[in-house]
Design a protein around this motif. Structure first.
Motif, short mmCIF file in Angstrom:
data_model
loop_
_atom_site.label_atom_id
_atom_site.label_comp_id
_atom_site.label_asym_id
_atom_site.label_seq_id
_atom_site.Cartn_x
_atom_site.Cartn_y
_atom_site.Cartn_z
N TYR A 190 0.84 -1.21 0.00
CA TYR A 190 0.00 0.00 0.00
C TYR A 190 0.87 1.25 0.00
CZ TYR A 190 -4.86 -1.60 0.56
OH TYR A 190 -6.12 -2.10 0.34
N SER A 191 1.91 1.26 0.81
CA SER A 191 2.79 2.42 0.90
C SER A 191 3.47 2.69 -0.44
CB SER A 191 3.85 2.19 1.98
OG SER A 191 4.77 3.25 2.03
N ALA A 192 3.91 1.64 -1.12
CA ALA A 192 4.56 1.80 -2.42
C ALA A 192 3.60 2.38 -3.45
CB ALA A 192 5.11 0.45 -2.90
N GLN A 193 2.34 1.91 -3.42
CA GLN A 193 1.34 2.44 -4.36
C GLN A 193 1.06 3.91 -4.07
OE1 GLN A 193 -0.19 0.72 -7.06
NE2 GLN A 193 -0.68 2.86 -7.52
N PHE A 194 0.95 4.25 -2.79
CA PHE A 194 0.71 5.64 -2.40
C PHE A 194 1.84 6.55 -2.87
CE2 PHE A 194 1.19 9.08 0.78
CZ PHE A 194 -0.04 9.72 0.60
N LYS A 195 3.08 6.08 -2.69
CA LYS A 195 4.22 6.88 -3.12
C LYS A 195 4.22 7.09 -4.63
CE LYS A 195 7.20 5.54 0.74
NZ LYS A 195 8.30 4.66 1.20
N LYS A 278 9.64 16.05 -0.68
CA LYS A 278 11.03 16.48 -0.82
C LYS A 278 11.75 15.69 -1.92
CE LYS A 278 11.80 18.36 3.80
NZ LYS A 278 12.52 18.21 5.09
N ASN A 279 11.48 14.40 -2.00
CA ASN A 279 12.11 13.58 -3.04
C ASN A 279 11.61 13.94 -4.43
OD1 ASN A 279 13.69 12.13 -1.23
ND2 ASN A 279 12.16 10.53 -0.94
N ASN A 280 10.37 14.40 -4.51
CA ASN A 280 9.81 14.83 -5.80
C ASN A 280 10.58 16.03 -6.35
OD1 ASN A 280 7.64 16.87 -7.13
ND2 ASN A 280 7.21 14.77 -7.75
N GLY A 281 10.89 16.98 -5.46
CA GLY A 281 11.79 18.07 -5.81
C GLY A 281 11.19 19.27 -6.52
N HIS A 282 9.89 19.24 -6.82
CA HIS A 282 9.28 20.34 -7.58
C HIS A 282 8.62 21.40 -6.70
CE1 HIS A 282 10.01 18.50 -11.45
NE2 HIS A 282 9.40 17.39 -11.07
N PHE A 283 8.42 21.07 -5.42
CA PHE A 283 7.70 21.98 -4.53
C PHE A 283 8.45 22.18 -3.23
CE2 PHE A 283 4.45 20.17 -7.26
CZ PHE A 283 3.64 21.26 -7.56
N CYS A 284 8.25 23.36 -2.65
CA CYS A 284 8.79 23.68 -1.33
C CYS A 284 7.64 23.61 -0.32
CB CYS A 284 9.39 25.09 -1.34
SG CYS A 284 9.97 25.64 0.28
#
Length: 363
Positions: A190-195, A278-284
């Protein structure tokens, strides 16, 4: 076997007694609880440095609600957003040049957009448009939006993880209908799908929101270290799962269908969300907090909870079990749940509601 929960489904349409519009008081309360944080965030973080104006000098501010459902909650949220944006605009430009608003209402194609647009407020201060489609992909041209909003939508997964319905997988979720947190392999799936879903959502919005634009996210979650099975919401879901097992034993629904049924929902911790963003990197991350919903302090009214549950899950149950079986389930569930009132209200923990204000990085 095809994962049935990968198909689109929507909240109960219309405005009758079983509709989502009449059974979403908790979600409506979140709009009120989040208003102060949202308004302050807009005042502090929204910037009108380079408004895109035409020759008449009219600035069009574009807002999108991702997961709007049928209203009226979305209309209340949009009204509050516009009030805050206008206030910031007046504070930044004392002469207050003309300003217009365009609002896009997005949800899955199965959503009852007819009811949504029939009930648009007559006094609205914006031009409205519907945008059907999954928000886990692109929906708008590049750099179209100034502010994105999503309330109580992103804990819904794009699909139930395949592993949890595979009897040969170590993550097979037999005996439960949710990510309770007690089975590690199930929680991992579930966590992997959410990510994956959250990353896809953030990547799509990063393309659509202008540099410096804002995004408000309100999402159901869990306190750090607490399992879904320990919360009243999680216990309620398990009682519903027990009801399905009971009905299967009586031959009222298919046992195979019960074994393969899982709720496509995942409640994340604040830490998990922070890491994904944070890992996505596009937003603060400008603000991240937990909302204090007054209903959290109240005793759970089981019959009211069932009405709300039905408004949310009727469509999903019809797709999985069939319409007649779904109707039988909701005839049986209220009587079954009466015996579990003290169990549901005896939960030692509650889920939480995360408030997140993001700002699109300027590349």
């Amino acid at each position: 076997m095809e994962n049935e929960e990968s198909k689109t489904w929507a909240m109960a349409g219309g405005d009758g007694p079983r509709s989502y519009a009449q059974n979403s008081s908790y979600q409506r309360g979140l709009v009120d609880v989040a208003n102060e944080s949202m308004s302050e965030g807009i005042m502090d973080k929204l910037e009108f440095k380079n408004p895109c104006s035409d020759s008449s000098n009219i600035f069009t501010f574009r807002i999108a609600d991702f997961g709007c459902s049928v209203g009226p909650n979305t209309f209340v949220a949009v009204e509050k957003i516009i009030e805050a944006v206008e206030q910031k605009h007046r504070a930044q430009f004392r002469s207050s040049p003309p300003m217009e608003f365009q609002v896009f209402f997005n949800d899955v194609t199965a959503n009852d957009f007819n009811t949504l647009f029939k009930t648009l407020p007559a006094s609205k201060k914006y031009f409205a448009a519907g945008v059907p489609g999954t928000f886990y992909g692109r929906l708008f041209p590049k750099s179209t939006l100034h502010l994105a909003y999503s309330s109580y939508s992103l804990h819904w997964l794009s699909r139930v993880p395949d592993e949890v319905v595979d009897s040969k997988s170590p993550a097979w979720n037999k005996g439960s209908i949710q990510c309770s947190g007690t089975a590690k392999e199930v929680a991992k799936a579930y966590s992997a799908q959410f990510k994956r879903d959250m990353d896809n959502f953030l990547k799509a919005r990063a393309e659509e929101i202008i540099g410096g634009g804002l995004m408000v996210i309100i999402i159901g979650g869990l306190p750090d270290g607490i399992l879904m099975a320990q919360t009243s919401a999680g216990i309620f879901n398990e009682v519903f799962g027990s009801c399905l097992v009971d009905m299967a034993k009586m031959g009222l629904v298919s046992e195979e269908k019960v074994d393969s049924f899982n709720l496509p929902a995942y409640y994340s911790s604040a830490k998990e969300l922070e890491d994904i963003i944070k890992n996505n990197g596009h937003f603060c991350i400008e603000r991240m907090s937990t909302l204090d919903h007054p209903m959290m302090k109240m005793k759970v009214d089981v019959r009211l909870a069932i009405s709300h549950f039905r408004a949310v899950f009727q469509g999903l149950l019809e797709k999985h079990f069939g319409k007649d079986a779904a109707d039988r389930i909701f005839q049986h569930f209220p009587k079954f749940a009466e015996n579990y009132d003290s169990v549901i209200n005896g939960a030692t923990h509650q889920h939480v509601d995360h408030f997140i204000l993001l700002k699109r990085n300027i590349n």
